[in-house]
Write an enzyme that holds these catalytic residues in place. Structure first.
Site, PDB file in Angstrom:
ATOM      1  CG  ASP A   1     -10.492 -32.789 -33.255  1.00 33.30           C
ATOM      2  OD1 ASP A   1     -11.557 -33.436 -33.322  1.00 33.30           O
ATOM      3  OD2 ASP A   1     -10.157 -32.122 -32.270  1.00 33.30           O
TER       4      ASP A   1
ATOM      5  CG  ASP B   1     -14.313 -18.686 -39.166  1.00 31.93           C
ATOM      6  OD1 ASP B   1     -14.223 -18.167 -40.297  1.00 31.93           O
ATOM      7  OD2 ASP B   1     -14.740 -19.831 -38.974  1.00 31.93           O
TER       8      ASP B   1
END
Lengths: 730, 753
Positions: free
Chosen positions: A332, A169
């Protein structure tokens, strides 16, 4: 039918306990009762009872806590017509009740933790599922990624069933086309070099056009381009051991509704606080309580959650939930919550199968914790787990415990301020006599320490929780307020893992700690003054002053925690025990590799003869690799040599110039999960409440002086910040 | 006004000792505080001794001690219409501590809210006597109110301790109304029995003359009469005597009641009268005659006397205590709030160093919260800027310090509904006396410049909007409980019914004792007890019993709870003079470091938590008989028959002599109110009642069977038996732990999955 009967019996017992504990008995009876109960608890604790005895011990502790709650609620609040006392009094009361509530919820969570691992059959080679290994990266440097990717490639798994993906990224089209020319150039360069690295390591490289939804978006992009049955996620600094997949994928064959196997995050370097307090290696790390007990407790209730890395997930489940959730900055836990609510299961395997890096500086540590705290608040706000459909009651409680835990800065700040209300402003926010304080509050505090030590003894030593909570609270408190006022504002910030402290200095965010310390010192002086000048409230001043002193001890230890200790070594060495040889010229010496870091190793050579092994010489190191690697040598440069009898101790630097060398280093350092297990076990001892308290007092005293010494040496905290690299933030 | 303070009236009947004039006058010229007297009393001319007017004494005890800086005592008394309309003087005899500064002190006597005396205290250790003529119309027929109030300051000392040295003693024998009208000494109506008044010792006495009292029929009737008279007069400190012959003289505080058939009375030379109840002149006054042809007729006459003073007391009503204290005492039946105004406490501004006021509150017979309960005084008060932190506010319950709350902030404050928690440990059924005390420290007092004690700067104010809050408390009727019996006369304590009365002998002292005690019980109950005089207790199964007599005359079972065998004189002497003293050895041994640490911890536990480690027992034990000391006189003991839940009460004395002295003593309100526990005895050396608490008590009744009451009852019991609570907690935790384990094993993932 039997279950209903058990529930009814349990409810009757609970009612009996509640009605007994909530009788308005007198202080004398209270004193005798808590004394007797504490005695029983101490004896049972020493017997280290498990099974039913464990629950009896916890129920005994609960009885004292319930007594305290009843008394605190009915007898100690200031009258409502004294608002200046009542309002702060109520706030402290609420903070305490939050703590009690969290205690009960966490007792529920860890009442019967599952054993660390459950046996699982490793499927036959043909039945092994295909696995995509995602290593998302944003700004980590190439060497770090090389080690992680090499370790991932080194995982013991059929090559055709395993694909490693580097999800970059840091060089998206958006980055490469940045309006800032320098940034754009850097992204271009990164794009090229990482592509080359991936190619050399046999890793698929992937980037995307825009940095949307941060890490979750990056992972989802990986999902779209891959097809494996399972997805393993490793953070850029989390190097897996060779047996990672062998120890995890088997569960997916056994339970078709399993979406997650999570393993602990094991760190080979200390977190900044451990480093600054110099406790790494001697006592369990801060995260071991979570990975050693709490995740196992959550697992009992099928509520172990995804921690962003070191986990395997099922693609089918992720697809059902449209990939990783990105509403909060803790994608998460949010993803796990979503999948749990859809009836998927999770499993926690308590074996360290990755080795990661802690943030290097106190500031980045706080940055990481701020993200967790803010993300958990966002989950509470957007996906309130208590009312989330599809969750079991146990899961609701577990997620409530996991998210509400992060409200701790509020009570922590209240406990910090509460004694000052009295010492500075003469407010009486807690109406009780010295005797009552003894019979109720003190016994409550003691039973808290005992229960904590009983439950977490070898994972978390006494007062360490309090210190970490205090240290985080100073900066998390404003962060929490901010996320509460503006829940969509916080964005995902990558925690820098590769900073290091070359020279000792004060953390750039240490100023508030010194301020608080100063205020508390004034509080202690006021206490002493008041004890002499106001003998008529000696007992109250003594109690409140004692409380303030306790805060001062914590605040003193925190001064050490924010005084960044300089380290000569930039990367952490780990002890290994690997046979090998070292070749210099044509001479081959048998050698033992005793410790290793990503940059170098220590060897012991057994020889009485004079050798050519001397500083500045180049040599070749060979060792028995765990993985299927070619028998190529690792070139090293000898830094120093020391002869001690027949033992020649050699320190050397790796001269890694090829991908193969990175693979060798990764194998040498990361391949063996047993060495992580042994390292953890060596620290898991229980010093007991008294031993732990004394040890903490010693640390606190030393660290107070170290912190003050740093203040004198380095002047203002913000000055002279030397970072090896600045964390690039999005 | 000067005249008043210097002119003392020597009355003919005054004894020489108490008729001294003021030895010196320290009043500054023209600054007499008597100027504030509302109604100017006029000096009364000395009265010739031969026309001795009737004296109506006022006090409730031989001396009335007014101690401290602002003491106040008051009560009501009954005057007959004749007395009210008579020309009257008020005499006052007093002494005061020499350290009281006259110029800063003031004695006030108020009758029916009219100050009749207000002047400096100038007595010193010498008796002072003064007399004032009462303005007409001050006394009223029926209830009148008198109040003695002193403001006193120390001459030199500014400490709080010194305020205890400030006292003024009013002498009962020198303090009285005297009425010029001869009719004031007689009475004409049955209601006038209430105007009996006290004697010079503060006691009232009915002298029942019944020539045939020893007859079998006479005793129950005479005891009923005593109850009737007690109810009719409602006097405190009331005792009875029953005799066969008329007294030689009549005296103040005494009414003669002549009882018998016309045959019995024939020898007494009484004017003939056909009515069963009549009033006849007797000596200087009047006597009540109850006469009928037989004892049934006499009993019928007594019934009519009882009807005249029909039950004035119902459940939950106030205790009628105004005859011996400031006000009636409100009853808190189940918990509630009472303002100090309702408790009869005036708002008051205070200038001294130790403020003190007192009020009383009544609790029901089944009050059962003394182990756990906490009452709260919601204080409305203010203290001035001069008051230093470290000053204390104390609450004293029935003579026991219940709470000390330090004033902790300087600069003065107005406290509004400021809570002061009061342990209910010292509360008991019946009337409870609660004293509120403010110990006020100031910088001026520490310096104590000359004249500092005279300063008239306001330091403290108590507002009677303050509230006493008694939370709902546990109610359980338990026996033995002499406090309940003495305060309620068996009312609500057991099933109503006949009480069997056993007399050790039917002689004058035993009957007098029974009459006095039954009079007290009837007054406490507000109605006469139905009694049945039985020859032996065998016939009295299933009913409450009352036994009167000396130890020797009573069956052993009535005194089984009392160990009255006197110790050998020699053994006592040895203990007092030499021999081994276990306590001294304890002290010696525990002077080591560890020992003293333990001793210190034990002392701390005792002081802080009332936790007596020496008396620590795992389970509540049974009690041993109470051993009476040598100095014990009359005693009262009570036991319960657990099967029938009946109360067996004995009022007896070790010897004939102690029985006779005990009669008047038990009639004294202060002794009667001190009856408590399972046994009480009159300690002759200390002249007061001592009590022994009951260890094991039997449940007599649980009137309020609600969940909340049961919970509180349990709380109180467990607070008294803390080891049981501790064990129960461990059992509860064990059960909870085991059941939680069983439940958790069935829920979630199993460990063996």
């Amino acid at each position: 039918m039997r279950l209903w009967l058990t529930i009814v019996v349990w409810a009757a017992c609970a009612l009996f306990m509640l009605s007994l504990a909530f009788l308005p008995i007198d202080a004398r009876t209270q004193l005798v009762t808590t004394f007797v109960v504490l005695l029983v608890v101490v004896v049972m604790k020493h017997l280290q009872l498990e099974g039913p005895g464990r629950l009896v011990l916890l129920a005994l502790g609960t009885s004292i806590v319930l007594r305290y709650v009843y008394w605190r609620t009915t007898s100690t609040l200031p009258p409502t017509n004294q608002l200046s006392n009542f309002i702060p009094g109520l706030l402290v009361y609420l903070a305490e009740m939050y703590s009690v509530f969290m205690l009960f919820v966490s007792l529920f969570v860890v009442s019967m933790p599952l054993p660390p691992t459950r046996p699982v059959a490793v499927p036959a080679e043909d039945d092994l599922p295909t696995v995509d290994i995602f290593v998302p990266t944003y700004n980590e440097d190439e060497a770090l990624l090389a080690n992680t990717l090499a370790a991932a490639r080194n995982i013991d798994y059929p090559a055709e069933k395993m694909t490693v993906w580097l999800l970059d990224d840091g060089s998206t089209e958006q980055k490469r086309n940045s309006k800032n020319m320098l940034d754009a150039k850097a992204a271009e360069a990164r794009h090229a070099s990482l592509q080359r690295l991936a190619e050399q390591l046999g890793v698929r490289y992937l980037t995307r056009s825009r940095n949307e939804h941060a890490k979750a978006g990056n992972l989802n992009n990986g999902l779209q381009h891959s097809t494996g049955d399972l997805v393993a996620v490793f953070d850029a600094d989390h190097a897996p051991t060779r047996d990672f997949l062998k120890k995890t994928v088997g569960y997916f064959n056994e339970d078709k509704r399993l979406f997650l196997v999570q393993t602990p995050h094991f760190f080979i370097n200390p977190d900044p606080i451990e480093r600054n307090l110099n406790t790494f290696g001697h006592s369990p790390s801060e995260n071991e309580m979570f990975y050693g007990i709490i995740q196992r407790g959550l697992d009992k209730w099928n509520a172990a959650f995804f921690c962003g890395s070191a986990a395997v997930l099922r693609r089918e489940a992720l697809n059902e939930a449209n990939g990783f959730s990105g509403l909060s900055i803790t994608e998460d836990c949010e993803t796990a919550l979503e999948l749990h609510s859809r009836g998927w299961n999770s499993i926690y395997v308590d074996t360290p199968l990755i080795a990661g890096l802690q943030p290097g500086t106190f500031a980045s540590f706080i940055g990481q914790r701020s993200r967790w705290a803010q993300g958990m608040m966002q989950i509470m706000r957007f996906r309130f787990p208590v009312f989330k459909r599809g969750l079991s009651l146990g899961q609701r409680l577990c997620y409530m415990s996991s998210t509400m835990f992060w409200l701790f800065p509020f009570p922590r700040m209240m406990f910090l301020l509460a004694p000052l209300f009295y010492l500075f402003f003469n407010l009486e926010i807690f109406t009780a006599s010295g005797g009552e304080f003894m019979a109720y509050t003190l016994s409550y505090m003691v039973v808290n320490l005992l229960i904590q030590n009983y439950l977490f003894g070898s994972f978390r030593w006494p007062w360490v929780s309090e210190l970490y909570e205090y240290v985080q609270s100073i900066h998390l408190f404003p962060a929490l307020i901010s996320v509460m006022l503006n829940p969509r504002k916080p964005t995902f910030k990558v925690t820098a893992k590769d900073e290091s402290i070359a020279e000792s200095r004060l953390s750039e965010i240490s100023a508030p700690f010194f301020l608080v310390f100063l205020v508390l010192v004034v509080g202690v002086l006021l206490t002493i003054y008041r004890l002499y000048a106001e003998p008529y409230k000696f007992d109250v001043t003594l109690v409140v002053g004692g409380w303030n002193l306790l805060n001062l001890v914590l605040a003193g230890a925190a001064l050490g925690a924010v005084a960044e200790r300089g380290e000569r070594q930039s990367s952490r060495r780990v002890e290994v025990n690997r046979k090998g040889t070292i070749t210099i010229g044509d001479t081959v010496y048998p050698a033992m590799v005793t410790d290793v870091s990503v940059n170098g190793a220590s060897l012991q050579v057994f020889t009485k003869e004079p050798t050519d092994l001397r500083a500045e010489a180049n040599a070749a190191l060979r060792f028995e690799a765990h993985g299927r690697l070619e028998d190529d040598p690792l070139p090293v440069n000898i830094r120093h040599v020391q002869q001690d009898g027949a033992i020649l101790t050699i320190g050397c630097r790796f001269l890694a110039d090829s991908i193969l060398h990175h693979k060798l280093i990764a194998d040498l350092m990361f391949a063996n999960s047993q060495q992580w297990v042994q390292f953890q076990q060596s620290r898991r001892t229980n010093p007991g409440v008294i031993g732990g308290t004394l040890r903490f007092l010693k640390i606190a005293l030393e660290q107070t002086f170290r912190g003050l010494h740093y203040l004198l040496r380095f002047g203002t905290p913000a000055a002279e910040i030397k970072k090896t690299r600045k964390a690039v933030q999005r | 006004m000067k005249i008043l303070s210097t002119t003392l009236l020597l009355l003919g009947l005054s004894t020489a000792a108490c008729a001294q004039s003021t030895p010196f006058d320290m009043t500054p010229e023209g600054a007499s505080p008597a100027a504030k007297v509302a109604t100017s009393p006029v000096p009364v001319a000395p009265v010739a001794p031969e026309t001795a007017p009737l004296r109506r004494y006022v006090l409730q005890s031989p001396t009335l001690r007014l101690q401290g800086e602002n003491p106040l005592k008051g009560w009501t008394f009954i005057a007959t219409p004749e007395q009210a309309s008579s020309e009257a003087t008020f005499d006052l005899g007093y002494r005061n501590a020499i350290v009281v500064a006259p110029e800063a002190s003031r004695l006030t006597v108020v009758v029916n809210e009219t100050p009749i005396i207000a002047q400096e205290l100038r007595g010193g250790e010498f008796n002072q006597h003064l007399a004032v003529k009462l303005p007409a119309g001050i006394l009223k027929p029926g209830v009148n109110r008198v109040r003695f109030q002193v403001e006193q300051r120390h001459r030199t000392d500014c400490t709080q301790e010194s305020t205890y040295d400030l006292w003024t003693d009013i002498d009962a024998a020198q303090t009285y109304f005297s009425f010029q009208s001869p009719a004031a000494g007689t009475f004409a109506r049955l209601e006038d029995l209430a105007a009996i008044g006290p004697d010079t010792e503060g006691r009232s006495h009915f002298r029942i003359v019944a020539p045939s009292f020893a007859g079998r029929e006479a005793a129950p009737v005479l005891l009923k009469l005593a109850q009737g008279l007690s109810l009719a007069s409602a006097s405190p400190n009331l005792s009875f005597s029953i005799a066969s012959t008329l007294p030689a003289t009549s005296s103040a505080g005494e009414i003669v009641v002549i009882v018998g058939t016309p045959d019995d009375l024939a020898g007494l030379n009484l004017p003939s009268n056909s009515k069963p109840l009549s009033i006849t002149p007797f000596k200087d006054g009047s006597a009540l005659v109850v006469s009928a042809t037989d004892w049934h007729g006499i009993e019928a006459a007594i019934e009519s006397l009882l009807a005249a003073s029909a039950s004035r007391k119902s459940d939950g009503a106030a205790f009628q205590t105004s005859r011996w204290r400031m006000t009636d005492t409100p009853m808190v039946e189940r918990g509630g709030k009472l303002t100090l105004a309702e408790l009869g406490v005036p708002s008051e501004e205070f200038f001294g160093r130790r403020f003190s006021t007192e009020f009383s509150v009544g609790l029901p017979g089944d009050f059962y919260a003394n182990n756990y309960g906490t009452a709260t005084l919601m204080l409305d008060a203010a203290y001035a800027q001069s008051v230093l932190p470290g000053s204390n506010l104390n609450v004293i319950v029935n003579g026991n310090l219940a709470t000390t709350m330090p004033i902790t902030s300087a600069g003065g404050a107005v406290l509004k509904q400021y809570p002061i928690r009061i342990t209910m440990r010292h509360f008991r059924p019946g009337v409870n006396t609660i004293a509120f005390e403010g110990l006020l420290k100031t910088a001026e007092d520490i310096v104590c410049a000359p004249g500092a004690t005279m300063e008239h700067k306001s330091r403290f104010a108590l507002f009677n909007t303050s509230e006493l809050v008694i939370p709902p408390f546990a109610k359980l009727s338990l026996g033995p409980n002499l406090a309940t019996t003495a305060s309620f006369g068996f009312r609500n304590q057991t099933q109503p019914g006949v009480t069997a009365v056993l007399l050790g002998r039917t002689d004058e002292p035993t009957l007098s004792l029974a009459a006095t005690a039954l009079g007290k019980l009837a007054l406490a109950a507000g109605r006469p007890l139905a009694i049945d005089v039985v020859p032996s207790l065998d016939r009295a199964a299933g009913v409450n019993t009352l036994a009167f007599g000396t130890v020797g005359t009573l069956p052993p079972e009535t005194t089984a709870d009392i160990d009255y065998t006197l110790p050998q004189a020699s053994a006592t002497a040895e203990r007092a003079t030499g021999g081994a003293d276990a306590q001294a050895w304890n002290d010696k041994v525990s002077s080591s470091l560890v020992g003293s640490a333990f001793a210190g911890a034990a002392r701390w536990a005792k002081n802080t938590f009332n936790l007596d480690l020496a008396a620590f027992s795992i389970w509540p034990g049974r009690q041993a008989p109470l051993r009476l000391p040598e100095t014990a006189g009359l005693f009262v003991s009570q036991s319960v028959n657990p099967a029938t839940k009946t109360l067996h009460t004995t009022i007896a004395a070790p010897t004939e002599a102690s029985l006779e002295t005990g009669i008047a003593a038990i009639g004294d309100q202060r002794n009667w109110d001190a009856i408590d526990g399972r046994a009480s005895f009159l300690d002759m050396s200390k002249d007061r009642m001592e009590s022994a608490p009951a260890a094991g008590r039997t449940v007599l009744a649980l009137e309020v069977a609600s969940f909340s009451n049961l919970r509180l009852v349990l709380t109180n019991w467990l607070s008294g038996n803390f080891t049981v609570y501790a064990m129960a907690m461990i059992v509860a935790a064990t059960l909870l732990g085991l059941s939680t384990h069983a439940l958790l094993s069935k829920l979630g993932r199993r460990n063996d999955d």
